[in-house]
Design an enzyme around this catalytic site. Sequence first.
Site, PDB file in Angstrom:
ATOM      1  CG  ASP A   1      62.168  73.307  -0.338  1.00 56.34           C
ATOM      2  OD1 ASP A   1      60.997  73.451   0.077  1.00 56.34           O
ATOM      3  OD2 ASP A   1      62.852  72.301  -0.099  1.00 56.34           O
TER       4      ASP A   1
ATOM      5  CB  CYS B   1      55.915  73.049   0.269  1.00 52.52           C
ATOM      6  SG  CYS B   1      56.254  72.700   1.997  1.00 52.52           S
ATOM      7  NE  ARG B   2      59.803  72.879  -3.533  1.00 55.56           N
ATOM      8  CZ  ARG B   2      61.038  72.436  -3.667  1.00 55.56           C
ATOM      9  NH1 ARG B   2      61.898  73.087  -4.433  1.00 55.56           N
ATOM     10  NH2 ARG B   2      61.437  71.342  -3.044  1.00 55.56           N
TER      11      ARG B   2
ATOM     12  CB  CYS C   1      57.955  69.255  -4.736  1.00 55.32           C
ATOM     13  SG  CYS C   1      56.703  68.909  -3.489  1.00 55.32           S
TER      14      CYS C   1
END
Length: 147
Positions: free
Chosen positions: A118, A13-14, A8
């Site tokens: 996102d 995060c992802r 990412c």
Amino acid sequence: MTRILFVCTGNTCRSPMAEAILRDKNIPGVEVRSAGVYASAGQGASMYAKNVLVENDIVHNHQSKPLSEEEMEWATHIFTMTQGHKEVINSGFPSMIEKTFTLKEFVLDDKYDKDIIDPFGGSEGIYRETFKELHDLIEKLVIKLKE
């Protein structure tokens, strides 16, 4: 051995959530890592990403790392969270094109909607939505890898 690299932007995060979800499945013969196209080294996962993983009984001790040629060479499959991430890899490392896909493209053969939500800067609810989307896609990925 199947080696999955999730990619990412900042690797907070992802891609760490995707890594944690797949790693939690403890599939023999599958190794998993994550990195970010614009990540700095050593940051933990975002607070909401950690919270959502804990809510789903997934333990993951994460430290961000920038995408490197070494990581990409290690991988048998590189799965990006967006078409933009894939384009960054393909333009900078054209030798990786054969093994680089958006996660949605690989799992769903979706030619149009290739991007995963996102959650960066969003509410914990957005992180839950992203987790669910990743979880569902990774369930399909596991099936596809076994084929």
